[in-house]
Each structure stands twice: as structure tokens, then as C-alpha cells.
Design a protein around this motif. Structure first.
Motif, PDB file in Angstrom:
ATOM      1  N   LYS A   5       0.704  78.234  11.511  1.00 22.38           N
ATOM      2  CA  LYS A   5       1.001  77.215  10.750  1.00 22.38           C
ATOM      3  C   LYS A   5       0.317  76.249  11.621  1.00 22.38           C
ATOM      4  O   LYS A   5       1.052  75.956  12.687  1.00 22.38           O
ATOM      5  CB  LYS A   5       2.334  77.114  10.304  1.00 22.38           C
ATOM      6  CG  LYS A   5       1.751  75.551   8.967  1.00 22.38           C
ATOM      7  CD  LYS A   5       3.177  75.741   8.049  1.00 22.38           C
ATOM      8  CE  LYS A   5       3.266  75.321   7.224  1.00 22.38           C
ATOM      9  NZ  LYS A   5       4.453  74.620   6.165  1.00 22.38           N
ATOM     10  N   VAL A   6      -0.438  74.964  10.677  1.00 26.76           N
ATOM     11  CA  VAL A   6      -1.231  73.329  11.513  1.00 26.76           C
ATOM     12  C   VAL A   6      -0.521  72.489  11.069  1.00 26.76           C
ATOM     13  O   VAL A   6      -0.180  72.534   9.345  1.00 26.76           O
ATOM     14  CB  VAL A   6      -2.281  74.307  11.660  1.00 26.76           C
ATOM     15  CG1 VAL A   6      -2.602  72.688  12.015  1.00 26.76           C
ATOM     16  CG2 VAL A   6      -3.098  75.101  12.142  1.00 26.76           C
ATOM     17  N   ILE A   7      -0.186  71.318  12.073  1.00 21.06           N
ATOM     18  CA  ILE A   7       0.935  70.866  10.972  1.00 21.06           C
ATOM     19  C   ILE A   7      -0.638  69.680  11.634  1.00 21.06           C
ATOM     20  O   ILE A   7      -0.331  70.041  12.483  1.00 21.06           O
ATOM     21  CB  ILE A   7       2.137  70.095  11.387  1.00 21.06           C
ATOM     22  CG1 ILE A   7       2.259  70.626  12.874  1.00 21.06           C
ATOM     23  CG2 ILE A   7       3.000  71.415  10.329  1.00 21.06           C
ATOM     24  CD1 ILE A   7       3.826  70.270  12.402  1.00 21.06           C
ATOM     25  N   ASN A  34       8.809  77.316  18.144  1.00 21.10           N
ATOM     26  CA  ASN A  34       7.885  78.369  18.402  1.00 21.10           C
ATOM     27  C   ASN A  34       5.731  77.366  18.446  1.00 21.10           C
ATOM     28  O   ASN A  34       5.068  78.051  18.416  1.00 21.10           O
ATOM     29  CB  ASN A  34       7.336  79.537  17.956  1.00 21.10           C
ATOM     30  CG  ASN A  34       8.508  79.937  17.794  1.00 21.10           C
ATOM     31  OD1 ASN A  34       9.198  80.318  18.858  1.00 21.10           O
ATOM     32  ND2 ASN A  34       8.755  80.594  16.677  1.00 21.10           N
ATOM     33  N   ILE A  35       5.766  76.226  19.152  1.00 18.94           N
ATOM     34  CA  ILE A  35       4.318  75.465  18.867  1.00 18.94           C
ATOM     35  C   ILE A  35       3.780  76.206  20.172  1.00 18.94           C
ATOM     36  O   ILE A  35       4.445  76.942  21.274  1.00 18.94           O
ATOM     37  CB  ILE A  35       5.238  73.788  19.885  1.00 18.94           C
ATOM     38  CG1 ILE A  35       5.915  73.697  18.638  1.00 18.94           C
ATOM     39  CG2 ILE A  35       3.612  73.310  19.679  1.00 18.94           C
ATOM     40  CD1 ILE A  35       6.030  72.326  19.189  1.00 18.94           C
ATOM     41  N   GLN A  36       2.847  76.125  20.146  1.00 18.65           N
ATOM     42  CA  GLN A  36       1.695  77.099  20.631  1.00 18.65           C
ATOM     43  C   GLN A  36       0.729  76.676  21.217  1.00 18.65           C
ATOM     44  O   GLN A  36       0.315  76.737  22.304  1.00 18.65           O
ATOM     45  CB  GLN A  36       1.525  78.849  19.797  1.00 18.65           C
ATOM     46  CG  GLN A  36       1.884  79.234  18.914  1.00 18.65           C
ATOM     47  CD  GLN A  36       3.018  80.163  20.398  1.00 18.65           C
ATOM     48  OE1 GLN A  36       1.927  80.627  20.935  1.00 18.65           O
ATOM     49  NE2 GLN A  36       3.937  80.023  20.305  1.00 18.65           N
ATOM     50  N   GLY A  37       0.546  75.679  20.636  1.00 19.01           N
ATOM     51  CA  GLY A  37      -0.758  74.872  21.220  1.00 19.01           C
ATOM     52  C   GLY A  37      -0.905  73.589  20.397  1.00 19.01           C
ATOM     53  O   GLY A  37      -0.512  73.597  19.665  1.00 19.01           O
ATOM     54  N   VAL A  65       3.613  79.590  15.500  1.00 25.88           N
ATOM     55  CA  VAL A  65       3.990  80.069  15.197  1.00 25.88           C
ATOM     56  C   VAL A  65       5.699  80.446  13.753  1.00 25.88           C
ATOM     57  O   VAL A  65       6.281  79.775  14.343  1.00 25.88           O
ATOM     58  CB  VAL A  65       4.279  81.637  16.116  1.00 25.88           C
ATOM     59  CG1 VAL A  65       4.659  83.236  15.198  1.00 25.88           C
ATOM     60  CG2 VAL A  65       3.541  81.395  16.627  1.00 25.88           C
ATOM     61  N   VAL A  66       5.609  81.327  12.721  1.00 24.17           N
ATOM     62  CA  VAL A  66       6.646  81.168  11.322  1.00 24.17           C
ATOM     63  C   VAL A  66       6.979  82.392  12.042  1.00 24.17           C
ATOM     64  O   VAL A  66       6.426  83.745  12.260  1.00 24.17           O
ATOM     65  CB  VAL A  66       5.730  81.349  10.454  1.00 24.17           C
ATOM     66  CG1 VAL A  66       6.771  81.097   9.222  1.00 24.17           C
ATOM     67  CG2 VAL A  66       5.103  79.875   9.688  1.00 24.17           C
TER      68      VAL A  66
END
Length: 67
Positions: A5-7, A34-37, A65-66
């Protein structure tokens, strides 16, 4: 299969763009796991009357990532 997901968020710093990004990601990580970038979508400066930069602002898109 993973789902991401993108916020979008805005962060600011009186020091630098890099500091604004770090501040925004640190605050985001308090509630988002779970922040990926992230990528900088927009950069803005706030100035004083004489043109001196007083604040840096960034608009970030953060991917995680959810579960």
C-alpha cells in the motif's frame, strides 16, 4: 503473494530536505509497520522576506507491505 500500500504524507524541517524525510519516516513508523521505501513527490521551501530559507517541506509517498 505480498500486497503493498502507498500512503502520502508531508513533513518539514528547519535543517534540510534530508532531515524532513527522516523526520517524516520516523513519525510514520510509529503507526505504520513494514515500511519498504519512500520517494519524494514534491519539495517546497518556506522563506523569510529577504529570501532566506526558513523551512524545508517534502511530500512523501511511503510504501509498506500489508500483513
Amino acid at each position: 503473494m505480498a500486497v503493498a500500500k502507498v500512503i502520502e504524507l508531508t513533513a518539514s524541517s528547519k535543517v534540510s530536505v534530508e532531515d524532513a524525510v527522516k523526520t517524516g519516516l520516523k513519525k510514520c513508523a510509529e503507526s505504520v509497520k513494514n515500511i519498504q521505501g519512500a520517494w519524494i513527490n514534491e519539495t517546497k521551501v518556506i522563506t523569510s522576506g529577504d529570501g532566506t530559507i526558513t523551512e524545508w517541506r517534502v511530500n512523501l509517498r511511503v510504501t509498506f507491505v500489508v500483513e
